[in-house]
Enzyme design. Structure first.
Site, PDB file in Angstrom:
ATOM      1  CD  GLN A  12      -2.637   1.355   2.441  1.00 25.77           C
ATOM      2  OE1 GLN A  12      -2.280   0.895   3.664  1.00 25.77           O
ATOM      3  NE2 GLN A  12      -3.800   1.844   2.578  1.00 25.77           N
ATOM      4  CG  ASP A  34       6.878  -6.784  -3.275  1.00 26.22           C
ATOM      5  OD1 ASP A  34       6.411  -5.782  -2.820  1.00 26.22           O
ATOM      6  OD2 ASP A  34       6.400  -7.896  -3.277  1.00 26.22           O
ATOM      7  CE1 TYR A 142       2.738  -4.188  11.515  1.00 28.24           C
ATOM      8  CE2 TYR A 142       1.646  -2.973  12.922  1.00 28.24           C
ATOM      9  CZ  TYR A 142       2.382  -3.026  11.739  1.00 28.24           C
ATOM     10  OH  TYR A 142       2.442  -2.061  10.844  1.00 28.24           O
ATOM     11  CE  LYS A 146       5.582  -2.177  11.915  1.00 28.04           C
ATOM     12  NZ  LYS A 146       6.602  -2.236  11.123  1.00 28.04           N
TER      13      LYS A 146
HETATM   14  N1  SER Z   1      -2.111   0.173   9.588  1.00 25.38           N
HETATM   15  C1  SER Z   1      -1.551  -1.080  10.289  1.00 25.38           C
HETATM   16  C2  SER Z   1      -2.402  -2.093  10.764  1.00 25.38           C
HETATM   17  O1  SER Z   1      -3.640  -1.985  10.663  1.00 25.38           O
HETATM   18  C3  SER Z   1      -1.038  -0.764  11.606  1.00 25.38           C
HETATM   19  O2  SER Z   1       0.151  -0.153  11.388  1.00 25.38           O
HETATM   20  O3  SER Z   1      -1.867  -3.246  10.996  1.00 25.38           O
END
Ligand code: SER
Length: 322
Positions: A12, A34, A142, A146
């Site tokens: 995106q 990619d 996630y 991060k």
């Molecule tokens: N926009 C991302 C997600 O929804 C968050 O960084 O995973």
């Protein structure tokens, strides 16, 4: 920043960043990569494109060397909902890929950018106007990658002198390519369904506030931070940035101003709801404003108008709308 290698270029953010940097720096100065090639996609056809699995360090280094890049922008990663489905792969890809990217930057002495996210915060941070520097105990894989990624990028800066920089992105809204595997993706989907179906079933509950930003502002933020005077940067990895904070019913209301018959209903996805509930409602981005002049151009109304105009054009071209 004169010659840039971008990973995850078909995602995106990547697809829009590649297009913009090709315009700004020239086609020969943007090396889009990619893990897959998409025939006919402008990212692969309108400039330099290389297949790169970021887990393969030797290949990563070889491509960066071949083109003599001075900047690495590392976007390849799993997003929040996908990483929750396969946490081990989420860790391996997000951390392994980042470490390889940082090692390439260290080896070739390049500038470095990798995005962090509002997901780096957990439920124990103050959810409103969440400060830049506060407790960070995310409860998603996630988010864990991060926070660890921010620390790793800071480590490479202090230990090896890598010029690493990062922003914590909120949910991003864009029309050119769709998001994949995120928790904030409902925002883009709501626009799609408003135009294509006239109704939207939201997987997050009413009242679930989250920071968001239009993609143009996100791309400007990457470029402006990479071009910022390093002497002015107190922080590096990573800066809070946001444009507005919205709950589903507020985004719905903004769209409904243009499509009065638009209908909203809810069918909650418990996994995504838990992820969203663990994130801030709104973050404080005053340090980004102070240290490198971050300033978003799109508020909710401007973004909504632009999304509806651009998506209508796109759907007409694709024969999905008359
Ligand atoms: N926009 C991302 C997600 O929804 C968050 O960084 O995973």
């Amino acid at each position: 920043m004169k010659k840039v290698l971008i990973t995850g270029s078909l995602g995106q953010i990547g697809s829009e960043l590649v297009e913009r940097l090709r315009k700004d720096l020239g086609n020969d100065n943007v090396i889009a990569t990619d893990i897959r090639k998409l025939d006919g996609n402008p990212v692969c056809t309108e400039g330099i494109f290389e297949i790169l699995d970021v887990m393969n360090y030797d290949n990563f280094l070889a491509i960066a060397k071949k083109y003599h890049v001075d900047t690495v922008i590392h976007l390849a990663a799993l997003l929040s909902a996908t990483a929750e489905k396969n946490p081990k792969f989420g860790w391996d890809l997000n951390m392994g890929g980042l470490m390889n990217a940082l090692d390439v930057a260290k080896e070739l002495k390049t500038k470095f950018f990798a995005p962090s996210s509002i997901a780096a915060y957990g439920p124990d941070a103050n959810p409103n106007h969440t400060p830049q520097d506060t407790v960070m105990h995310p409860t998603t894989m996630y988010g864990v990658t991060k926070v660890a990624g921010e620390l790793l990028a800071n480590y490479y800066h202090t230990r090896y002198g890598v010029d690493s920089r990062s922003v914590r992105f909120p949910g991003l809204i864009s029309y050119k390519s769709e998001p994949g595997g995120g928790t904030s993706d409902y925002n883009v989907d709501m626009f799609y369904q408003a135009l294509l179906k006239g109704s939207y079933e939201c997987y997050l509950a009413e009242g679930t506030k989250m920071d968001m930003m239009y993609m143009d502002d996100a791309i400007d933020a990457i470029i402006n931070l990479l071009n910022a005077d390093p002497k002015k940067l107190v922080h590096r990895n990573s800066f809070n940035i946001t444009a507005f904070s919205l709950a589903p019913e507020e985004l719905f209301a903004a769209i409904k101003k243009h499509i009065p018959d638009f209908k909203l209903s809810y069918k909650i996805d418990p996994v995504k709801q838990a992820i969203a509930d663990s994130w801030p409602n709104s973050i404080d981005d005053s340090d980004a404003k102070k240290e490198w002049g971050f300033k978003p151009e799109f508020d909710v109304d401007k973004m909504t108008k632009e999304m509806l105009v651009k998506l209508t054009e796109k759907f007409k071209k694709e024969g999905k709308l008359k």
